[in-house]
Motif scaffolding. Structure first.
Motif, PDB file in Angstrom:
ATOM      1  N   PHE A 166       6.512  -1.837  16.165  1.00 54.65           N
ATOM      2  CA  PHE A 166       7.179  -0.791  15.392  1.00 54.65           C
ATOM      3  C   PHE A 166       7.985  -1.387  14.234  1.00 54.65           C
ATOM      4  N   GLY A 167       7.329  -2.344  13.574  1.00 56.99           N
ATOM      5  CA  GLY A 167       7.921  -2.959  12.393  1.00 56.99           C
ATOM      6  C   GLY A 167       8.710  -4.224  12.656  1.00 56.99           C
ATOM      7  N   TRP A 168       8.923  -4.570  13.912  1.00 53.04           N
ATOM      8  CA  TRP A 168       9.775  -5.719  14.244  1.00 53.04           C
ATOM      9  C   TRP A 168       9.210  -7.024  13.697  1.00 53.04           C
ATOM     10  N   ARG A 169       7.872  -7.192  13.780  1.00 53.45           N
ATOM     11  CA  ARG A 169       7.247  -8.435  13.306  1.00 53.45           C
ATOM     12  C   ARG A 169       6.460  -8.233  12.011  1.00 53.45           C
ATOM     13  N   SER A 170       6.730  -7.167  11.290  1.00 55.73           N
ATOM     14  CA  SER A 170       5.931  -6.865  10.096  1.00 55.73           C
ATOM     15  C   SER A 170       6.106  -7.910   8.996  1.00 55.73           C
ATOM     16  N   ARG A 171       7.205  -8.669   9.018  1.00 54.70           N
ATOM     17  CA  ARG A 171       7.427  -9.706   8.005  1.00 54.70           C
ATOM     18  C   ARG A 171       6.918 -11.076   8.446  1.00 54.70           C
ATOM     19  N   SER A 172       6.324 -11.151   9.627  1.00 54.22           N
ATOM     20  CA  SER A 172       5.783 -12.431  10.090  1.00 54.22           C
ATOM     21  C   SER A 172       4.548 -12.797   9.271  1.00 54.22           C
ATOM     22  N   PRO A 173       4.228 -14.094   9.149  1.00 59.19           N
ATOM     23  CA  PRO A 173       3.062 -14.496   8.346  1.00 59.19           C
ATOM     24  C   PRO A 173       1.767 -13.812   8.775  1.00 59.19           C
ATOM     25  N   ALA A 174       1.566 -13.648  10.077  1.00 64.20           N
ATOM     26  CA  ALA A 174       0.320 -13.047  10.555  1.00 64.20           C
ATOM     27  C   ALA A 174       0.191 -11.600  10.088  1.00 64.20           C
ATOM     28  N   PHE A 175       1.264 -10.844  10.194  1.00 65.65           N
ATOM     29  CA  PHE A 175       1.183  -9.439   9.791  1.00 65.65           C
ATOM     30  C   PHE A 175       1.227  -9.284   8.273  1.00 65.65           C
ATOM     31  N   GLN A 176       1.883 -10.205   7.584  1.00 62.93           N
ATOM     32  CA  GLN A 176       1.802 -10.171   6.124  1.00 62.93           C
ATOM     33  C   GLN A 176       0.360 -10.400   5.678  1.00 62.93           C
ATOM     34  N   ARG A 177      -0.298 -11.376   6.307  1.00 64.65           N
ATOM     35  CA  ARG A 177      -1.698 -11.637   5.965  1.00 64.65           C
ATOM     36  C   ARG A 177      -2.575 -10.434   6.306  1.00 64.65           C
ATOM     37  N   ALA A 178      -2.292  -9.795   7.431  1.00 69.77           N
ATOM     38  CA  ALA A 178      -3.067  -8.614   7.820  1.00 69.77           C
ATOM     39  C   ALA A 178      -2.939  -7.512   6.774  1.00 69.77           C
ATOM     40  N   HIS A 179      -1.763  -7.378   6.192  1.00 65.98           N
ATOM     41  CA  HIS A 179      -1.573  -6.354   5.162  1.00 65.98           C
ATOM     42  C   HIS A 179      -2.332  -6.709   3.882  1.00 65.98           C
ATOM     43  N   TYR A 180      -2.377  -7.990   3.539  1.00 61.76           N
ATOM     44  CA  TYR A 180      -3.160  -8.383   2.363  1.00 61.76           C
ATOM     45  C   TYR A 180      -4.654  -8.145   2.600  1.00 61.76           C
ATOM     46  N   VAL A 181      -5.123  -8.460   3.800  1.00 62.18           N
ATOM     47  CA  VAL A 181      -6.535  -8.220   4.127  1.00 62.18           C
ATOM     48  C   VAL A 181      -6.850  -6.732   4.052  1.00 62.18           C
ATOM     49  N   LEU A 182      -5.947  -5.921   4.588  1.00 64.01           N
ATOM     50  CA  LEU A 182      -6.137  -4.471   4.535  1.00 64.01           C
ATOM     51  C   LEU A 182      -6.170  -3.982   3.088  1.00 64.01           C
ATOM     52  N   ALA A 183      -5.256  -4.483   2.274  1.00 61.01           N
ATOM     53  CA  ALA A 183      -5.238  -4.091   0.861  1.00 61.01           C
ATOM     54  C   ALA A 183      -6.547  -4.463   0.179  1.00 61.01           C
ATOM     55  N   GLY A 184      -7.048  -5.659   0.459  1.00 59.95           N
ATOM     56  CA  GLY A 184      -8.305  -6.086  -0.139  1.00 59.95           C
ATOM     57  C   GLY A 184      -9.463  -5.200   0.266  1.00 59.95           C
ATOM     58  N   TRP A 185      -9.507  -4.834   1.525  1.00 64.18           N
ATOM     59  CA  TRP A 185     -10.607  -3.995   2.008  1.00 64.18           C
ATOM     60  C   TRP A 185     -10.566  -2.625   1.347  1.00 64.18           C
ATOM     61  N   PHE A 186      -9.399  -2.024   1.284  1.00 57.17           N
ATOM     62  CA  PHE A 186      -9.300  -0.699   0.683  1.00 57.17           C
ATOM     63  C   PHE A 186      -9.571  -0.735  -0.824  1.00 57.17           C
ATOM     64  N   LEU A 187      -9.178  -1.800  -1.494  1.00 63.99           N
ATOM     65  CA  LEU A 187      -9.486  -1.913  -2.921  1.00 63.99           C
ATOM     66  C   LEU A 187     -10.986  -2.083  -3.150  1.00 63.99           C
ATOM     67  N   ARG A 188     -11.652  -2.822  -2.273  1.00 61.64           N
ATOM     68  CA  ARG A 188     -13.114  -2.947  -2.394  1.00 61.64           C
ATOM     69  C   ARG A 188     -13.783  -1.585  -2.269  1.00 61.64           C
ATOM     70  N   VAL A 189     -13.336  -0.796  -1.311  1.00 64.90           N
ATOM     71  CA  VAL A 189     -13.902   0.544  -1.128  1.00 64.90           C
ATOM     72  C   VAL A 189     -13.658   1.403  -2.370  1.00 64.90           C
ATOM     73  N   LEU A 190     -12.442   1.341  -2.895  1.00 67.98           N
ATOM     74  CA  LEU A 190     -12.099   2.160  -4.059  1.00 67.98           C
ATOM     75  C   LEU A 190     -12.965   1.804  -5.261  1.00 67.98           C
ATOM     76  N   PHE A 191     -13.150   0.511  -5.506  1.00 66.91           N
ATOM     77  CA  PHE A 191     -13.922   0.123  -6.684  1.00 66.91           C
ATOM     78  C   PHE A 191     -15.425   0.259  -6.463  1.00 66.91           C
ATOM     79  N   TRP A 192     -15.861   0.223  -5.224  1.00 63.68           N
ATOM     80  CA  TRP A 192     -17.256   0.557  -4.943  1.00 63.68           C
ATOM     81  C   TRP A 192     -17.525   2.006  -5.334  1.00 63.68           C
TER      82      TRP A 192
END
Length: 338
Positions: free
Chosen positions: A78-104
């Motif tokens: 519930f946000g406690w570890r959202s600033r950890s490196p693993a979850f920061q990376r997960a957010h970047y991966v998610l952003a990349g995936w959604f941007l790929r879909v948008l530009f497709w």
């Protein structure tokens, strides 16, 4: 209109977008038929239908992103570890995936094509952070840049953005979980803005890209004249004269760049120009250009850290030199260039 408080955006706006997307999707055939029926009445090839479809895609895209972000929030305690490196990376991966879909979808619906020329943030200075300074012109140009940095060059952007972008719930939630800064670009808050930029640019690692738009807003002829007038009001006649010679860009505001260079002296600098969206300055322009059938060309120039000037005034002059170079490149590569 002032931005509502965060609790209201989270409690009302985000669920509202998900609910609206559900309603639109469940009634999609009705809206699609109406848009198709209106298409023969409007100039352009299926313009209402294309506009409806891209709007529908963006709405569903926003809602899906919010649901995915909610899952990540729960998974992070519930946000406690959202600033950890693993979850920061997960957010970047998610952003990349959604941007790929948008530009497709943009390629398919709007016939939008993006070409990149020049050095890129991977080949220019491998293993070093980059400061990315980009011109601002046309709808969605910041999306294109971030899409490129995340998906083509495997960079993790830190972005300085206008606070008004937080009206979009998915952008609001995602980018506030990552190291970014939403700012209100007003002269009264100039020093505070520069301080925030410097703080954000501190501690960049080897795959970070610090993104800033020195013009402070999308190019329009009126904003260009206002920027020149502001330089004159500050007694900066020499800068105003230089800005007058640049016809396709706004006078760059050096404060953010200076703060970023001071905070990240080991970073390289990437200058980015683009053409293809230049004529879409208003909603009416966007409507007229649909379907876009555009070829967007992005040009990257790389400057290694050792070539960046060290003095304050030298850096300001250097920024204006580069902006003049970008202006000349735009003039030579615009759709309507001779």
């Amino acid at each position: 209109m002032p931005l509502p408080p965060r609790w209201l955006r989270r409690a009302v706006f985000a669920p509202g977008v998900v609910l609206l997307a559900f309603v639109v999707v469940t009634t999609l055939p009705v809206w699609a038929l109406l848009a198709a029926a209106a298409s023969p009445l409007v100039p352009g090839r299926l313009r209402p239908l294309r506009l409806f479809w891209i709007g529908c895609v963006y709405l569903v895209w926003d809602a899906a992103a919010l649901l995915a972000l909610f899952v990540l929030w729960v998974a992070s305690g519930f946000g406690w570890r959202s600033r950890s490196p693993a979850f920061q990376r997960a957010h970047y991966v998610l952003a990349g995936w959604f941007l790929r879909v948008l530009f497709w979808q943009a390629r398919w619906t709007l016939r939008l094509h993006i070409d990149v020329v020049g050095t890129d943030p991977d080949t220019a200075l491998p293993g070093r952070p980059e400061l990315v300074l980009c011109r601002h012109a046309g709808p969605g140009d910041s999306f294109i840049l971030i899409h490129g940095l995340v998906n083509w060059f495997n960079r993790e952007p830190r972005i300085v953005l206008k606070d008004s972008l937080q009206w979009d719930p998915a952008i609001d939630v995602l980018l506030n979980r990552l190291p970014n800064r939403f700012i209100a670009p007003t002269p009264e808050r100039g020093e505070e803005t520069v301080r925030q930029v410097g703080h954000l640019a501190t501690g960049l690692d080897d795959n970070d890209a610090f993104v800033i738009f020195p013009e402070g807003g999308n190019f329009t002829p009126r904003r260009r004249l206002r920027a020149i007038a502001r330089l004159r009001s500050l007694g900066l006649e020499r800068m105003a004269l230089r800005a007058e010679r640049m016809r396709h860009v706004l006078a760059p505001q050096p404060g953010g760049m200076l703060a970023a260079l001071d905070a990240a002296p080991d970073a390289g600098v990437i200058f980015v120009a683009h053409t293809g969206l230049d004529r879409m300055l208003t909603v009416a322009d966007v409507w007229r250009e649909l379907p876009m059938d555009k070829r967007i060309v992005m040009r990257f120039w790389s400057v290694p850290p050792e070539e960046v000037p060290t003095g304050r005034q030298e850096r300001i002059d250097w920024l204006y030199d580069w902006w003049a170079r970008i202006d000349a490149w735009i003039a030579a590569n615009r759709d309507d260039a001779a």
